[in-house]
Design an enzyme around this catalytic site. Structure first.
Site, PDB file in Angstrom:
ATOM      1  N   SER A  82       0.856  -1.181   0.000  1.00  0.00           N
ATOM      2  CA  SER A  82       0.000   0.000   0.000  1.00  0.00           C
ATOM      3  C   SER A  82       0.896   1.237   0.000  1.00  0.00           C
ATOM      4  O   SER A  82       1.702   1.423   0.910  1.00  0.00           O
ATOM      5  CB  SER A  82      -0.879  -0.039   1.254  1.00  0.00           C
ATOM      6  OG  SER A  82      -1.650   1.132   1.376  1.00  0.00           O
TER       7      SER A  82
ATOM      8  N   LYS B 175      -0.977  -0.927  -4.450  1.00  0.00           N
ATOM      9  CA  LYS B 175      -2.196  -0.187  -4.092  1.00  0.00           C
ATOM     10  C   LYS B 175      -1.813   1.259  -3.843  1.00  0.00           C
ATOM     11  O   LYS B 175      -0.910   1.533  -3.051  1.00  0.00           O
ATOM     12  CB  LYS B 175      -2.817  -0.825  -2.841  1.00  0.00           C
ATOM     13  CG  LYS B 175      -3.791   0.035  -2.064  1.00  0.00           C
ATOM     14  CD  LYS B 175      -4.529  -0.785  -1.025  1.00  0.00           C
ATOM     15  CE  LYS B 175      -4.665  -0.067   0.300  1.00  0.00           C
ATOM     16  NZ  LYS B 175      -5.346  -0.894   1.324  1.00  0.00           N
TER      17      LYS B 175
ATOM     18  N   LYS C 147      -2.904   4.929  -2.466  1.00  0.00           N
ATOM     19  CA  LYS C 147      -3.856   5.682  -1.675  1.00  0.00           C
ATOM     20  C   LYS C 147      -4.285   6.886  -2.505  1.00  0.00           C
ATOM     21  O   LYS C 147      -3.426   7.545  -3.127  1.00  0.00           O
ATOM     22  CB  LYS C 147      -3.200   6.156  -0.381  1.00  0.00           C
ATOM     23  CG  LYS C 147      -2.920   5.019   0.600  1.00  0.00           C
ATOM     24  CD  LYS C 147      -4.220   4.440   1.127  1.00  0.00           C
ATOM     25  CE  LYS C 147      -3.996   3.562   2.338  1.00  0.00           C
ATOM     26  NZ  LYS C 147      -5.256   3.046   2.897  1.00  0.00           N
TER      27      LYS C 147
ATOM     28  N   ASP D  43      -7.132   2.969  -3.037  1.00  0.00           N
ATOM     29  CA  ASP D  43      -7.864   2.985  -1.766  1.00  0.00           C
ATOM     30  C   ASP D  43      -8.135   4.435  -1.378  1.00  0.00           C
ATOM     31  O   ASP D  43      -7.207   5.217  -1.169  1.00  0.00           O
ATOM     32  CB  ASP D  43      -7.019   2.291  -0.679  1.00  0.00           C
ATOM     33  CG  ASP D  43      -7.753   2.155   0.652  1.00  0.00           C
ATOM     34  OD1 ASP D  43      -8.918   2.595   0.753  1.00  0.00           O
ATOM     35  OD2 ASP D  43      -7.156   1.598   1.594  1.00  0.00           O
TER      36      ASP D  43
ATOM     37  N   GLU E 295     -11.059   0.690  -3.474  1.00  0.00           N
ATOM     38  CA  GLU E 295     -11.373   0.333  -2.087  1.00  0.00           C
ATOM     39  C   GLU E 295     -12.006   1.516  -1.359  1.00  0.00           C
ATOM     40  O   GLU E 295     -11.482   2.634  -1.415  1.00  0.00           O
ATOM     41  CB  GLU E 295     -10.057  -0.085  -1.409  1.00  0.00           C
ATOM     42  CG  GLU E 295     -10.180  -0.562   0.023  1.00  0.00           C
ATOM     43  CD  GLU E 295      -8.812  -1.012   0.581  1.00  0.00           C
ATOM     44  OE1 GLU E 295      -7.878  -1.244  -0.222  1.00  0.00           O
ATOM     45  OE2 GLU E 295      -8.692  -1.118   1.809  1.00  0.00           O
TER      46      GLU E 295
ATOM     47  N   ASP F  46     -13.732  -1.834   2.822  1.00  0.00           N
ATOM     48  CA  ASP F  46     -12.829  -2.014   3.967  1.00  0.00           C
ATOM     49  C   ASP F  46     -13.576  -1.499   5.204  1.00  0.00           C
ATOM     50  O   ASP F  46     -14.243  -2.279   5.907  1.00  0.00           O
ATOM     51  CB  ASP F  46     -11.515  -1.239   3.684  1.00  0.00           C
ATOM     52  CG  ASP F  46     -10.544  -1.185   4.851  1.00  0.00           C
ATOM     53  OD1 ASP F  46     -10.863  -1.678   5.938  1.00  0.00           O
ATOM     54  OD2 ASP F  46      -9.429  -0.626   4.686  1.00  0.00           O
TER      55      ASP F  46
ATOM     56  N   LYS G 285      -9.897  -7.458   7.344  1.00  0.00           N
ATOM     57  CA  LYS G 285      -8.920  -7.071   8.363  1.00  0.00           C
ATOM     58  C   LYS G 285      -9.414  -7.640   9.681  1.00  0.00           C
ATOM     59  O   LYS G 285     -10.454  -7.199  10.192  1.00  0.00           O
ATOM     60  CB  LYS G 285      -8.833  -5.552   8.495  1.00  0.00           C
ATOM     61  CG  LYS G 285      -8.040  -4.855   7.407  1.00  0.00           C
ATOM     62  CD  LYS G 285      -7.984  -3.368   7.679  1.00  0.00           C
ATOM     63  CE  LYS G 285      -7.351  -2.635   6.508  1.00  0.00           C
ATOM     64  NZ  LYS G 285      -7.516  -1.174   6.633  1.00  0.00           N
TER      65      LYS G 285
ATOM     66  N   GLY H 259      -4.253  -4.746   5.817  1.00  0.00           N
ATOM     67  CA  GLY H 259      -3.236  -4.565   6.848  1.00  0.00           C
ATOM     68  C   GLY H 259      -3.462  -3.259   7.581  1.00  0.00           C
ATOM     69  O   GLY H 259      -4.201  -2.387   7.114  1.00  0.00           O
TER      70      GLY H 259
HETATM   71  O1  OSB Z   1      -7.182   1.520   4.547  1.00  0.00           O
HETATM   72  O2  OSB Z   1      -6.142  -0.254   4.184  1.00  0.00           O
HETATM   73  C1  OSB Z   1      -6.228   0.804   4.781  1.00  0.00           C
HETATM   74  C2  OSB Z   1      -3.113   1.342   6.909  1.00  0.00           C
HETATM   75  C3  OSB Z   1      -3.663   1.861   8.052  1.00  0.00           C
HETATM   76  C4  OSB Z   1      -5.017   2.067   8.111  1.00  0.00           C
HETATM   77  C5  OSB Z   1      -5.824   1.749   7.013  1.00  0.00           C
HETATM   78  C6  OSB Z   1      -5.271   1.211   5.870  1.00  0.00           C
HETATM   79  C7  OSB Z   1      -3.880   1.043   5.809  1.00  0.00           C
HETATM   80  C8  OSB Z   1      -3.193   0.573   4.611  1.00  0.00           C
HETATM   81  C9  OSB Z   1      -1.826  -0.060   4.795  1.00  0.00           C
HETATM   82  O3  OSB Z   1      -3.599   0.719   3.491  1.00  0.00           O
HETATM   83  C10 OSB Z   1      -1.917  -1.526   4.845  1.00  0.00           C
HETATM   84  C11 OSB Z   1      -0.645  -2.146   5.340  1.00  0.00           C
HETATM   85  O4  OSB Z   1       0.305  -2.211   4.570  1.00  0.00           O
HETATM   86  O5  OSB Z   1      -0.595  -2.582   6.508  1.00  0.00           O
HETATM   87 MG    MG Z   2      -8.363   0.439   3.137  1.00  0.00          MG
END
Ligand code: OSB
Ligand code: MG
Length: 375
Positions: free
Chosen positions: A142, A168, A170, A196, A221, A246, A270, A298
């Site tokens: 991510s 992914k 953001k 995302d 996402e 999510d 998650k 994650g």
């Molecule tokens: O939205 O998936 C998410 C990290 C912290 C809070 C929300 C998210 C995320 C990530 C990172 O996208 C996922 C990871 O690499 O742990």
């Molecule tokens: Mg997410």
């Protein structure tokens, strides 16, 4: 299972690079760790609640409070009622905590620690307990919002070089079509790419989001608000890119509602967000029965949470690469022996319980406070 007591430990882990999302920027991961001590074994759980309630309503100090005041004492009452030690398992812990509303991340941490203690005592791994169908899992990464497109391209190039099989990005309003187009142009059509939004858009942005359809994304996402399954169902009809949820999915019941409304065609699982690995497995089972793909999300976990996530990601319905990156993507020094990518994959631990333990000296270095709650 008799529990002697539970330790709550607050740690602060500096991230190798700031992680920016539509809800904020993280530079240090503050984590509550739960250690359940029994006469036979001890078990660990990592609470994924972040320092501030921006991703979801939970936050680290709040999680510690509800654990100490309600969830841990509930375990002790439940344990006292049981004559058969063998009955005190993760399901019993789940039932004991059930009267307390919400606080799923806190519950997940305690349930994981109970499950870990139990599995270590009987020499069974998380993967075996959960029903893992393979011994390694493909890994995605991510990538946070950056100051500029060139910086983003450098970051993505580094991850591709390391072997990540899926990227992914953001996104947020003002950082969506341009970075996606740039990454697609630079890395080609074969790169598995998804985005995302962390709930940063509204249904009025549907036409703008539809511009992402041109880039062959695996999924978008959580484009809309956490509590809006109906609007997500409307949006799904306006986009060709599949919607993955999510934040909206806090339980198997939510997943069932989302599937029947048509709010998503893919689910990010998650374990912390849904209250633990048992509920995560129920969501996996439900989605699999409905032909809905799932992948393991994650929350910037340390090696403890990562170990359990990698085991979960090995279940047969996890057909898309997860946000199960190597330790080095987050931390210069992990509290467990690091998870290291091998050909874009991480190996599912096979030792008892989580299969990994914190290295005491490293753990001490990042520890801010500890608290012992006898049962
Ligand atoms: O939205 O998936 C998410 C990290 C912290 C809070 C929300 C998210 C995320 C990530 C990172 O996208 C996922 C990871 O690499 O742990
Ligand atoms: Mg997410």
């Amino acid at each position: 299972m008799k529990i002697t007591g539970v330790e709550l430990r607050r740690i602060a882990m500096p991230l190798v690079t700031p992680f920016r999302t539509s809800f904020g920027t993280e530079t240090t991961r503050e984590v509550v760790l739960v250690r359940v001590v029994t006469p036979d074994a001890e078990g660990w759980g990592e609470c994924v609640a972040m320092a501030e309630p921006r991703y979801s309503s939970e936050y680290a100090d709040g999680a510690a409070d509800v654990l100490r005041r309600f969830l841990i004492p509930a375990l002790s009452r439940y344990a006292a009622e049981l004559a058969e030690p063998a009955e005190f398992d993760a399901q019993a812990a789940e039932r004991a905590m059930e009267p307390f509303k919400g606080h799923r991340m806190a519950k997940a941490a305690l349930e994981t620690a109970v499950l870990d203690a139990r599995l270590r005592a009987r020499g069974e791994s998380f993967g075996s307990f959960l029903g893992a169908a393979r011994d390694r899992v493909p890994c995605g990464v991510s990538v946070g919002i950056m100051d500029s497109v060139p910086r983003l391209l450098d970051a993505v190039a580094g991850y591709v070089e390391e072997g990540y099989v899926r990227i992914k990005l953001k996104i947020e309003p003002g950082w969506d079509v341009a970075p996606v187009r740039a990454v697609r142009e630079r890395f080609g059509d074969d790169l598995l790419l998804q985005v995302d939004a962390n709930a940063a858009y509204g249904l009025a942005d549907a036409h703008h989001l539809a511009r992402l359809d041109a880039f062959g994304l695996l999924l978008v996402e959580q484009p809309l608000a956490d509590d809006d399954l109906v609007q997500h169902a409307r949006l799904a009809k306006l986009l060709r890119t599949p919607i993955c949820l999510d934040e909206s999915i806090g339980s198997a019941a939510h997943a069932a509602a989302a599937i029947s409304l048509g709010s998503c065609s893919i689910v990010n699982v998650k374990p912390g967000r849904v209250g633990g690995y048992l509920e995560a497995r129920r969501i996996h089972d439900l989605c699999r029965a409905h032909g809905v793909a799932v992948w393991c999300g994650g929350m910037l976990e340390t090696g403890l949470g990562r170990a359990a996530n990698v085991a979960l990601a090995a279940l047969p319905g996890f057909t898309l690469p997860g946000d199960t990156s190597g330790s080095g993507r987050y931390y210069a020094t992990d509290i467990t022996p690091p998870f290291v990518l091998d050909g874009g994959h991480l190996t599912v631990p096979t030792g008892p319980g989580l299969g990994v333990s914190p290295v005491p000296e490293i753990l001490d270095e990042v520890t801010v406070t500890t608290e012992w709650i006898p049962l």
